[in-house]
Design an enzyme around this catalytic site. Structure first.
Site, PDB file in Angstrom:
ATOM      1  N   SER A 212      39.802  23.926  35.723  1.00  0.00           N
ATOM      2  CA  SER A 212      40.227  24.162  34.468  1.00  0.00           C
ATOM      3  C   SER A 212      39.555  22.898  33.672  1.00  0.00           C
ATOM      4  O   SER A 212      39.303  21.827  34.192  1.00  0.00           O
ATOM      5  CB  SER A 212      41.834  23.716  34.729  1.00  0.00           C
ATOM      6  OG  SER A 212      42.299  24.721  35.688  1.00  0.00           O
TER       7      SER A 212
HETATM    8  N1  SAH Z   1      43.540  24.486  39.810  1.00  0.00           N
HETATM    9  C1  SAH Z   1      42.167  24.670  40.005  1.00  0.00           C
HETATM   10  C2  SAH Z   1      41.889  25.817  39.020  1.00  0.00           C
HETATM   11  C3  SAH Z   1      42.294  27.086  39.373  1.00  0.00           C
HETATM   12  S1  SAH Z   1      41.446  28.573  38.892  1.00  0.00           S
HETATM   13  C4  SAH Z   1      41.340  23.466  39.850  1.00  0.00           C
HETATM   14  O1  SAH Z   1      41.827  22.489  39.697  1.00  0.00           O
HETATM   15  O2  SAH Z   1      39.874  23.599  39.973  1.00  0.00           O
HETATM   16  C5  SAH Z   1      42.557  29.963  39.577  1.00  0.00           C
HETATM   17  C6  SAH Z   1      42.643  30.092  40.995  1.00  0.00           C
HETATM   18  O3  SAH Z   1      43.953  30.956  41.290  1.00  0.00           O
HETATM   19  C7  SAH Z   1      41.706  30.732  41.590  1.00  0.00           C
HETATM   20  O4  SAH Z   1      40.840  29.883  42.375  1.00  0.00           O
HETATM   21  C8  SAH Z   1      42.069  31.846  42.080  1.00  0.00           C
HETATM   22  O5  SAH Z   1      41.429  32.335  43.127  1.00  0.00           O
HETATM   23  C9  SAH Z   1      43.527  31.550  42.300  1.00  0.00           C
HETATM   24  N2  SAH Z   1      44.383  32.672  42.658  1.00  0.00           N
HETATM   25  C10 SAH Z   1      44.572  33.956  41.405  1.00  0.00           C
HETATM   26  N3  SAH Z   1      45.560  34.621  42.193  1.00  0.00           N
HETATM   27  C11 SAH Z   1      46.122  34.020  43.160  1.00  0.00           C
HETATM   28  C12 SAH Z   1      47.192  34.126  44.141  1.00  0.00           C
HETATM   29  N4  SAH Z   1      47.865  35.382  44.269  1.00  0.00           N
HETATM   30  N5  SAH Z   1      47.419  33.341  45.019  1.00  0.00           N
HETATM   31  C13 SAH Z   1      46.421  32.127  45.326  1.00  0.00           C
HETATM   32  N6  SAH Z   1      45.510  31.874  44.319  1.00  0.00           N
HETATM   33  C14 SAH Z   1      45.355  32.726  43.429  1.00  0.00           C
END
Ligand code: SAH
Length: 213
Positions: free
Chosen positions: A61
């Site tokens: 992010s």
């Molecule tokens: N917080 C992260 C950025 C998140 S991007 C950072 O600091 O880098 C969003 C993430 O959510 C992605 O890696 C994606 O794989 C995950 N995601 C999406 N749906 C999900 C689910 N149902 N359970 C767990 N993770 C999920």
């Protein structure tokens, strides 16, 4: 002043200009090097306020959004925190400097193991990373004082709300993935939930099941 210190000062100044005033959040962001969570050429862009690719089609992010969400979550030193969407692990690392213990969940095994490597390298020992569908939360570790979603849900998932302690706070982006989403803060009370809209955001969607990578 050396170049790295200068870049870091500009970074903190920029976060303040976005309205982030909590010194604990700013100090955590000063100490956790975003470059550690990036690879190759993206490392050189770690201090730009943009999302960057991290593999598995996902992104780390934008730092100002990480700061805004972290401030909204109001993590205290004794808190047990759950993050859904480990991604690079950057947000979990920031949370780990503010709370007692952080559980972070991602549906991609590869992202979880890469994030674990970085946590180890940075000696962040109070984070547990789990590969799972985060929409189910982690019932065996609940209740949590704080829950943060870094992927957008269509509504606040009731399974996750149920894993929040009374008085606890959940921050999450809500809305369709291809539309403008709203960042909301939900506070669990004795009698129900209080909802507050914070701002518009744009996140990848919360998907069901485990990823194939
Ligand atoms: N917080 C992260 C950025 C998140 S991007 C950072 O600091 O880098 C969003 C993430 O959510 C992605 O890696 C994606 O794989 C995950 N995601 C999406 N749906 C999900 C689910 N149902 N359970 C767990 N993770 C999920």
């Amino acid at each position: 002043m050396n170049v790295a210190a200068d870049i870091k000062m500009q970074f903190l100044f920029h976060l303040r200009s976005k309205g982030v005033m909590d010194t604990r959040v700013l100090t955590a962001m000063e100490h956790i090097d975003r470059a550690a969570f990036l690879k190759g050429l993206f490392r050189d862009r770690a201090y730009e306020d943009v999302p960057l690719a991290i593999g598995c089609g996902q992104t780390i992010s934008q730092p100002s959004i990480v700061a805004i969400m972290t401030e909204a979550l109001d993590v205290q030193p004794r808190h047990k925190v759950l993050e859904i969407g480990t991604g690079s692990g950057y947000q979990a690392a920031i949370l780990s400097r503010l709370g007692r213990r952080v559980y972070t969940v991602d549906r991609f095994k590869r992202l979880v193991s890469e994030a674990e490597e970085v946590f180890k390298a940075l000696n962040l020992t109070n984070i547990t990373a789990v590969t799972a569908d985060g929409s189910h939360g982690l019932p065996e570790q609940s209740p949590f004082d704080r829950i943060l979603l870094t992927a957008a849900a269509e509504d606040p998932p009731s399974t996750l709300l149920a894993q929040l302690r009374i008085g606890g706070i959940m921050v999450l982006p809500v809305g369709q993935s291809d539309a403008v989403q709203r960042l909301i803060r939900v506070t669990k009370t004795e009698t129900g939930y209080d909802y507050e809209e914070l701002r518009t955001v744009r996140f990848v969607p919360l998907l069901e099941g485990i990823g194939q990578d």
